[in-house]
Scaffold this active site. Structure first.
Site, PDB file in Angstrom:
ATOM      1  N   GLU A 115       0.801  -1.354  -0.063  1.00  0.00           N
ATOM      2  CA  GLU A 115      -0.159  -0.016   0.240  1.00  0.00           C
ATOM      3  C   GLU A 115       0.808   1.183   0.151  1.00  0.00           C
ATOM      4  O   GLU A 115       0.234   2.288   0.231  1.00  0.00           O
ATOM      5  CB  GLU A 115      -0.877  -0.098   1.186  1.00  0.00           C
ATOM      6  N   HIS A 138      -3.064   1.964   8.210  1.00  0.00           N
ATOM      7  CA  HIS A 138      -4.272   1.125   7.493  1.00  0.00           C
ATOM      8  C   HIS A 138      -4.683  -0.014   8.516  1.00  0.00           C
ATOM      9  O   HIS A 138      -3.484  -0.532   8.973  1.00  0.00           O
ATOM     10  CB  HIS A 138      -3.885   0.952   6.161  1.00  0.00           C
ATOM     11  N   HIS A 140      -7.664  -3.266   9.578  1.00  0.00           N
ATOM     12  CA  HIS A 140      -8.945  -3.947   9.253  1.00  0.00           C
ATOM     13  C   HIS A 140      -9.895  -3.803  10.625  1.00  0.00           C
ATOM     14  O   HIS A 140     -10.243  -4.882  11.112  1.00  0.00           O
ATOM     15  CB  HIS A 140      -8.755  -5.235   8.781  1.00  0.00           C
ATOM     16  N   GLU A 168     -17.504  11.363  22.726  1.00  0.00           N
ATOM     17  CA  GLU A 168     -16.562  11.847  22.453  1.00  0.00           C
ATOM     18  C   GLU A 168     -15.875  12.122  21.179  1.00  0.00           C
ATOM     19  O   GLU A 168     -14.897  12.505  20.319  1.00  0.00           O
ATOM     20  CB  GLU A 168     -15.078  11.093  23.087  1.00  0.00           C
ATOM     21  N   HIS A 209     -13.289  -3.510   3.572  1.00  0.00           N
ATOM     22  CA  HIS A 209     -12.010  -3.828   3.496  1.00  0.00           C
ATOM     23  C   HIS A 209     -11.416  -3.458   5.089  1.00  0.00           C
ATOM     24  O   HIS A 209     -10.954  -4.003   5.675  1.00  0.00           O
ATOM     25  CB  HIS A 209     -11.312  -3.264   2.552  1.00  0.00           C
TER      26      HIS A 209
HETATM   27  O1  2HA Z   1      -1.156  -5.091   3.859  1.00  0.00           O
HETATM   28  O2  2HA Z   1      -4.060  -4.672   4.357  1.00  0.00           O
HETATM   29  O3  2HA Z   1      -4.756  -3.732   2.209  1.00  0.00           O
HETATM   30  C1  2HA Z   1      -2.045  -5.803   3.532  1.00  0.00           C
HETATM   31  C2  2HA Z   1      -3.509  -5.059   3.448  1.00  0.00           C
HETATM   32  C3  2HA Z   1      -3.788  -4.494   2.141  1.00  0.00           C
HETATM   33 ZN    ZN Z   2      -5.975  -3.942   4.212  1.00  0.00          ZN
END
Ligand code: 2HA
Ligand code: ZN
Length: 270
Positions: A115, A138, A140, A168, A209
């Site tokens: 990414e 990033h 999940h 909050e 995602h």
């Molecule tokens: O790095 O989460 O979006 C793995 C991920 C890709």
């Molecule tokens: Zn991801």
């Protein structure tokens, strides 16, 4: 001082570990990039040689000469604390913007996160609006990700629900959250769509995602994602308990914004 002795390095590894412990980074899920202050790097003794140069699919000349601590592609957050030299790396963007120099870590031929284009485009976008910006993260985040299946994906409606779930939230992200359409990860396209939203929000949802968060330091960025994720978790419980019977009103949210000196995204409150 060696790289591993610096506070920023320790904080980076601890943050990745915390994210793993929260269940937001299964297997190789998630990635972090931390833009470093050149002064921080000058104080480090063991990062003077280029170990390898790595090509990129994105022209990052706007970040030429900048140093980043990055997670590795295909590497597990679970393993970062135990073996940082194999799972994260210190890189510098070459002057041509097309390659990066690896100065430390990513041993055994590893490369930075897939990414990286999205991260670099996001750094460029955030630096334009905040010169103290440093972090792109990033992950999940479980409940937040789940909400993208069940909740209206309009940015206004999603933001309003999150603001209503925990008092909050409005204070932590008054600008709201942004949403992009589902796209293939790792591409320049998803990077461009994400970065475009970064002009006015620090939290972007990738439906089905995960999320992208940005901020001035690792704690602040982690806290931003943590707060939205907590609201999404509360939303999950509220739905499971039979739905909302009463909640924070728009007038309450306006009073809250007033008391904390934040400006809610225009048009989001009635
Ligand atoms: O790095 O989460 O979006 C793995 C991920 C890709
Ligand atoms: Zn991801």
């Amino acid at each position: 001082m060696t790289l591993q002795e610096t506070n920023f390095f320790k904080e980076f590894c601890n943050t990745a570990n915390n994210m793993y412990q929260h269940g937001w980074d299964e297997r190789n899920g998630g990635n972090i990039t931390l833009l470093l202050d050149k002064k921080e790097i000058e104080a480090v003794s063991d990062v003077t040689k280029v170990k390898r140069s790595i090509p990129m699919i994105f022209d990052a000349s706007e970040l030429a000469g900048e140093y980043f601590l990055v997670t590795g592609s295909g590497k597990y957050f679970k393993n970062i604390k135990e073996a940082p030299e194999k799972n994260i790396g210190l890189i510098r963007v070459q002057e041509n913007g097309k390659n990066i120099d690896l100065l430390w870590g990513l041993e055994d031929g590893a490369v930075p996160t897939s990414e990286l284009p999205s991260h670099f485009m996001s750094h460029i976008a955030r630096l334009k609006v905040d010169d103290k910006h440093r972090v792109v993260m990033h992950c999940h985040a479980t409940h937040f990700l789940a909400m993208t299946f069940t909740h209206d994906l309009s940015e206004r409606e999603l933001t309003r629900t999150l603001w209503q779930m925990c008092t909050e939230c409005l204070v932590v992200f008054p600008e709201g959250v942004s949403v992009i359409p589902w796209m293939v990860p790792g591409t320049n396209q998803i990077g461009e769509a994400t970065a475009e939203k970064m002009a006015d929000t620090r939290l972007i949802v990738w439906p089905f995602h995960g999320v992208y968060g940005t901020g001035r330091d690792l704690d602040e960025t982690f806290g931003l994602i943590e707060t939205a994720e907590k609201a999404a978790e509360v939303y999950t419980f509220v739905q499971a308990q039979g739905g909302v019977k009463q909640c924070i009103t728009d007038q309450d949210l306006l009073d809250l914004a007033d008391a904390f000196g934040v400006t809610p995204k225009a048009g989001y409150l009635n």
